[in-house]
Design a protein around this motif. Structure first.
Motif, PDB file in Angstrom:
ATOM      1  N   ASP A  91       0.800  -1.116  -0.130  1.00  0.00           N
ATOM      2  CA  ASP A  91      -0.014  -0.009   0.023  1.00  0.00           C
ATOM      3  C   ASP A  91       0.878   1.413  -0.016  1.00  0.00           C
ATOM      4  OD1 ASP A  91      -1.803   2.192   0.295  1.00  0.00           O
ATOM      5  OD2 ASP A  91      -2.982   0.766   1.889  1.00  0.00           O
ATOM      6  N   LEU A  92       1.029   1.825  -1.139  1.00  0.00           N
ATOM      7  CA  LEU A  92       1.932   3.148  -1.221  1.00  0.00           C
ATOM      8  C   LEU A  92       1.111   4.475  -1.377  1.00  0.00           C
ATOM      9  CD1 LEU A  92       4.515   1.872  -4.016  1.00  0.00           C
ATOM     10  CD2 LEU A  92       4.624   1.664  -1.361  1.00  0.00           C
ATOM     11  N   ARG A  93      -0.284   4.126  -1.176  1.00  0.00           N
ATOM     12  CA  ARG A  93      -1.167   5.294  -1.249  1.00  0.00           C
ATOM     13  C   ARG A  93      -0.768   6.440  -0.316  1.00  0.00           C
ATOM     14  NH1 ARG A  93      -6.788   2.599  -0.133  1.00  0.00           N
ATOM     15  NH2 ARG A  93      -5.618   1.932   1.588  1.00  0.00           N
ATOM     16  N   SER A  94      -0.600   7.651  -0.811  1.00  0.00           N
ATOM     17  CA  SER A  94      -0.411   8.899   0.023  1.00  0.00           C
ATOM     18  C   SER A  94       0.909   8.858   0.528  1.00  0.00           C
ATOM     19  CB  SER A  94      -1.123   9.307   1.048  1.00  0.00           C
ATOM     20  OG  SER A  94      -2.490   9.439   0.795  1.00  0.00           O
ATOM     21  N   ASN A  95       1.985   8.019  -0.080  1.00  0.00           N
ATOM     22  CA  ASN A  95       3.412   7.879   0.442  1.00  0.00           C
ATOM     23  C   ASN A  95       4.178   9.012  -0.762  1.00  0.00           C
ATOM     24  OD1 ASN A  95       6.235   7.105  -0.080  1.00  0.00           O
ATOM     25  ND2 ASN A  95       5.635   4.994   0.626  1.00  0.00           N
ATOM     26  N   PRO A  96       4.619  10.064   0.058  1.00  0.00           N
ATOM     27  CA  PRO A  96       5.234  11.291  -0.729  1.00  0.00           C
ATOM     28  C   PRO A  96       6.632  10.665  -1.323  1.00  0.00           C
ATOM     29  CG  PRO A  96       5.695  11.406   1.704  1.00  0.00           C
ATOM     30  CD  PRO A  96       4.779  10.119   1.409  1.00  0.00           C
ATOM     31  N   GLY A  97       7.142   9.584  -1.015  1.00  0.00           N
ATOM     32  CA  GLY A  97       8.586   9.142  -1.777  1.00  0.00           C
ATOM     33  C   GLY A  97       9.530   9.289  -0.792  1.00  0.00           C
ATOM     34  N   GLY A  98      10.697   9.402  -1.028  1.00  0.00           N
ATOM     35  CA  GLY A  98      11.934   9.505  -0.023  1.00  0.00           C
ATOM     36  C   GLY A  98      13.334   9.034  -0.729  1.00  0.00           C
ATOM     37  N   LEU A  99      14.064   8.206  -0.507  1.00  0.00           N
ATOM     38  CA  LEU A  99      15.183   8.109  -0.988  1.00  0.00           C
ATOM     39  C   LEU A  99      15.256   7.004  -2.202  1.00  0.00           C
ATOM     40  CD1 LEU A  99      17.301   7.390   2.429  1.00  0.00           C
ATOM     41  CD2 LEU A  99      17.186   9.532   1.143  1.00  0.00           C
ATOM     42  N   LEU A 100      16.212   7.437  -3.206  1.00  0.00           N
ATOM     43  CA  LEU A 100      16.157   6.450  -4.528  1.00  0.00           C
ATOM     44  C   LEU A 100      16.348   5.210  -4.094  1.00  0.00           C
ATOM     45  CD1 LEU A 100      15.763   6.152  -7.482  1.00  0.00           C
ATOM     46  CD2 LEU A 100      18.076   7.339  -7.872  1.00  0.00           C
ATOM     47  N   ASP A 101      17.537   4.950  -3.480  1.00  0.00           N
ATOM     48  CA  ASP A 101      18.354   3.580  -3.213  1.00  0.00           C
ATOM     49  C   ASP A 101      16.966   2.587  -2.780  1.00  0.00           C
ATOM     50  OD1 ASP A 101      18.298   4.710  -0.918  1.00  0.00           O
ATOM     51  OD2 ASP A 101      20.569   4.313  -0.508  1.00  0.00           O
ATOM     52  N   GLN A 102      16.320   3.276  -1.741  1.00  0.00           N
ATOM     53  CA  GLN A 102      15.295   2.341  -1.197  1.00  0.00           C
ATOM     54  C   GLN A 102      14.266   1.949  -1.809  1.00  0.00           C
ATOM     55  OE1 GLN A 102      15.665   1.433   2.286  1.00  0.00           O
ATOM     56  NE2 GLN A 102      17.687   2.129   2.003  1.00  0.00           N
ATOM     57  N   ALA A 103      13.847   2.857  -2.942  1.00  0.00           N
ATOM     58  CA  ALA A 103      12.867   2.373  -3.964  1.00  0.00           C
ATOM     59  C   ALA A 103      13.416   1.481  -4.841  1.00  0.00           C
ATOM     60  CB  ALA A 103      12.520   3.715  -4.793  1.00  0.00           C
ATOM     61  N   VAL A 104      14.728   1.432  -5.049  1.00  0.00           N
ATOM     62  CA  VAL A 104      15.463   0.469  -5.927  1.00  0.00           C
ATOM     63  C   VAL A 104      15.477  -0.801  -5.056  1.00  0.00           C
ATOM     64  CG1 VAL A 104      17.675  -0.238  -6.867  1.00  0.00           C
ATOM     65  CG2 VAL A 104      16.803   1.920  -7.373  1.00  0.00           C
ATOM     66  N   PHE A 105      16.003  -0.708  -3.734  1.00  0.00           N
ATOM     67  CA  PHE A 105      15.954  -1.978  -3.020  1.00  0.00           C
ATOM     68  C   PHE A 105      14.530  -2.800  -2.677  1.00  0.00           C
ATOM     69  CE2 PHE A 105      19.888   0.299  -0.872  1.00  0.00           C
ATOM     70  CZ  PHE A 105      20.765  -0.243  -1.920  1.00  0.00           C
ATOM     71  N   VAL A 106      13.516  -2.013  -2.602  1.00  0.00           N
ATOM     72  CA  VAL A 106      12.260  -2.420  -2.450  1.00  0.00           C
ATOM     73  C   VAL A 106      11.765  -3.121  -3.686  1.00  0.00           C
ATOM     74  CG1 VAL A 106       9.856  -1.943  -2.121  1.00  0.00           C
ATOM     75  CG2 VAL A 106      11.513  -0.877  -0.377  1.00  0.00           C
ATOM     76  N   SER A 107      12.163  -2.496  -4.635  1.00  0.00           N
ATOM     77  CA  SER A 107      11.786  -3.365  -5.907  1.00  0.00           C
ATOM     78  C   SER A 107      12.377  -4.572  -6.048  1.00  0.00           C
ATOM     79  CB  SER A 107      11.924  -2.302  -7.410  1.00  0.00           C
ATOM     80  OG  SER A 107      11.366  -0.997  -7.273  1.00  0.00           O
ATOM     81  N   ASP A 108      13.689  -4.379  -5.837  1.00  0.00           N
ATOM     82  CA  ASP A 108      14.653  -5.663  -5.973  1.00  0.00           C
ATOM     83  C   ASP A 108      14.149  -6.832  -5.101  1.00  0.00           C
ATOM     84  OD1 ASP A 108      16.914  -6.754  -7.558  1.00  0.00           O
ATOM     85  OD2 ASP A 108      18.116  -6.146  -5.895  1.00  0.00           O
ATOM     86  N   LEU A 109      13.636  -6.601  -4.160  1.00  0.00           N
ATOM     87  CA  LEU A 109      12.944  -7.844  -3.506  1.00  0.00           C
ATOM     88  C   LEU A 109      12.438  -8.714  -4.206  1.00  0.00           C
ATOM     89  CD1 LEU A 109      12.191  -5.903  -0.065  1.00  0.00           C
ATOM     90  CD2 LEU A 109      14.072  -7.549  -0.249  1.00  0.00           C
ATOM     91  N   PHE A 110      11.502  -8.210  -5.119  1.00  0.00           N
ATOM     92  CA  PHE A 110      10.467  -8.972  -6.047  1.00  0.00           C
ATOM     93  C   PHE A 110      10.935  -9.174  -7.412  1.00  0.00           C
ATOM     94  CE2 PHE A 110       8.249  -6.257  -2.715  1.00  0.00           C
ATOM     95  CZ  PHE A 110       7.567  -7.335  -2.102  1.00  0.00           C
TER      96      PHE A 110
END
Length: 531
Positions: A313-332
């Motif tokens: 659930d990423l609703r109303s998530n304003p974002g943050g650190l790019l590397d964390q977005a990459v790491f989260v995607s990479d989990l899947f």
């Protein structure tokens, strides 16, 4: 130097500028004119801002434009003071009369632009009692606010106090690990973080802090409470606690001593919904990916082979650190592009690929977004959608497709500057466009039964051709038409979760949502059959 998303940017500073600044600071040549203002320190401050913008910002903005825009803000401190621009010079005016003239540096001589800016501020202080009374940080804030006005809406200046809070949210701080809210009785603990000093000390959700190191909590503002709860690692804070008793309306008092530790704000919450693992991700800080990975493992251990899927659930998530977005995607993801970034600076051209070690490749992934899902949240949604690994549900996202870098200034404030745009794996830019969901729920006004009925008929499902279409960001009509396909909504209602659950429980519908909407001819045939 830190990216507003992530990474490490290596800049080659102007050697002459640094030598000049270091020599000036070392010599003590600056003169403080009251309220902490020092002209040499101001030269350094302004020159650093000009250098950062000149080197990093996604567009090439003339320093003269930055300087003039910044100096015009002096008028807000004293309306009798103004700065005007003539060919090759700035004029400092008081009551409409010119009191000083300044020859402008040629080209991008950062040191000279810092010097002339500081000189004009200093001369305005001599001419205006109001500006003279303004503190150093107030003047810095005004000039920098004006300096970034020619930039985009995501670039900003943070005062030292604001910057400290920003760094605490990104990197963590010394604290006890609680979320709080002020009430009449004191400070209510809304949530105790897992494995935090507060949890280890025995604090519970809904405990009320009535005293902090002997100071009555009702006498403190929220800022004062936060300041007293935070502190150096390893130090202690003593809390007076009122805890609800076993009999309704009764309270029992206790005193708890808590040792502060490194706290990174919690951004991931996990809940089991039948045999589905639901994760609410509120932002992307330094601990997001590791926290999500741990909670994914927890869900896997709890449900084993019964696990039907994941909901992010990423609703109303304003974002943050790019590397964390990459790491989260990479989990899947086991392979393929996650995101790429492109800007003016050579180091802004970066490509982020999935590693060949997806930790959670088995169960389907549903991603919920809305009109306030932005930046890093959009990276995750687009990466999982374009790869076919995830199905996105909700409304069109915000469309914040730019990367910011955060640079610390000499006064411990920060400049956040846009330095690149990011692009989804399919190649389209997300800026202003956003992510178009596989399944659009925003046209149904939250009516669950109608939404599920429409979903079962394939009416809410978009096609891959639409989802991956690149849109000219300067073409307002094309943008409006694209974003009208699934209008943005800031809703956090349960409909999106119910739709995700329905998809996970119906493999045929899930496959349909992944493949995309049927062709026009197919839909016409279905309509005739229904008649």
């Amino acid at each position: 130097m830190r990216f507003g998303f992530s990474g490490h940017l290596r800049l080659t500073p102007l050697a002459g500028l640094l030598l000049f600044l270091l020599a000036a600071c070392a010599s003590g040549a600056g003169q403080q004119n009251g309220n902490g203002y020092d002209e040499v320190a101001a030269r350094y401050m302004f020159a650093t801002g000009y250098q950062d913008i000149n080197a990093v910002y996604i567009q090439d903005i003339p320093i003269e434009t930055l300087a003039f825009s910044g100096l015009q803000k002096l008028h807000e401190v004293d309306p009798t003071i103004s700065v005007t621009r003539k060919p090759e010079r700035f004029l400092l005016n008081q009551e409409g009369e010119t009191i000083s003239r300044y020859e402008l540096p040629k080209g991008n001589r950062i040191d000279l632009w810092g010097k002339v800016t500081a000189q004009i501020v200093d001369d305005s202080r001599k001419a205006s009692p109001k500006i003279a009374e303004a503190g150093r940080e107030q003047l810095y804030e005004k000039v920098f606010e004006g300096m970034i006005e020619p930039l985009d809406g995501y670039s900003r200046y943070a005062t030292p106090e604001e910057a400290r809070e920003n760094r605490a949210n990104r990197d963590g701080f010394g604290g006890i690990g609680v979320r709080i809210q002020l009430i009449d009785k004191g400070v209510e603990i809304v949530n105790v973080m897992d494995d935090s000093p507060a949890e280890r000390a025995g604090l519970d959700d809904w405990d009320v802090i009535v005293g902090i190191d002997g100071v009555p909590a009702p006498e403190l503002s929220q800022e004062e409470v936060v300041s007293r709860l935070r502190g150096p690692l390893g130090t202690h804070v003593t809390l007076g606690i009122e805890r609800p008793g076993r009999v309704e309306g009764t309270w029992r008092s206790l005193e708890v001593k808590v040792e502060r530790a490194h706290i990174v704000p919690q951004t991931v919450e996990y809940e089991r919904l039948d045999n589905v693992a639901y994760f609410r991700i509120s932002g992307f800080n330094h601990d997001t990916a590791e926290t999500l990975k741990a909670k994914l493992e927890q869900a896997k251990d709890e449900m084993g082979n019964r696990l039907e899927g994941y909901i992010l659930d990423l609703r109303s998530n304003p974002g943050g650190l790019l590397d964390q977005a990459v790491f989260v995607s990479d989990l899947f993801l086991g392979e393929g592009r996650i995101v790429s970034t492109h800007g003016r600076h050579p180091d802004s051209h970066q490509y982020f690929e999935a590693r060949d070690d997806a930790h959670f490749p088995e169960a389907p992934v549903l991603v919920l977004i809305n009109g306030s899902s932005a930046s890093a949240a959009e990276i995750v949604a687009a990466a999982l959608q374009d790869s076919g690994r995830g199905i996105v549900v909700g409304s069109n996202s915000y469309g914040k497709g730019t990367v910011q870098t955060v640079l610390r200034l000499p006064n411990e404030g920060e400049l956040t500057l846009t330095w690149a745009t990011f692009h989804a794996p399919a190649g389209y830019s997300l800026d202003r466009r956003g992510v178009l969901p596989n399944v659009c729920t925003s046209r149904q006004d939250g009516d669950l039964q109608e939404t599920l009925s429409q979903l079962s008929g394939g009416r809410l499902i978009s096609s891959p051709h639409l989802r991956q279409r690149d849109i000219d960001r300067e073409n307002e009509l094309a943008l409006a038409e694209f974003r009208s396909i699934c209008p943005t909504s800031d809703s956090l209602n349960e409909t999106d979760i119910e739709v995700a659950m329905k998809l996970l429980q119906d493999p045929g519908l899930l496959s349909h949502a992944r493949r995309g909407a049927p062709s026009t001819a197919q839909r016409m045939a279905e309509d005739r059959t229904a008649e």
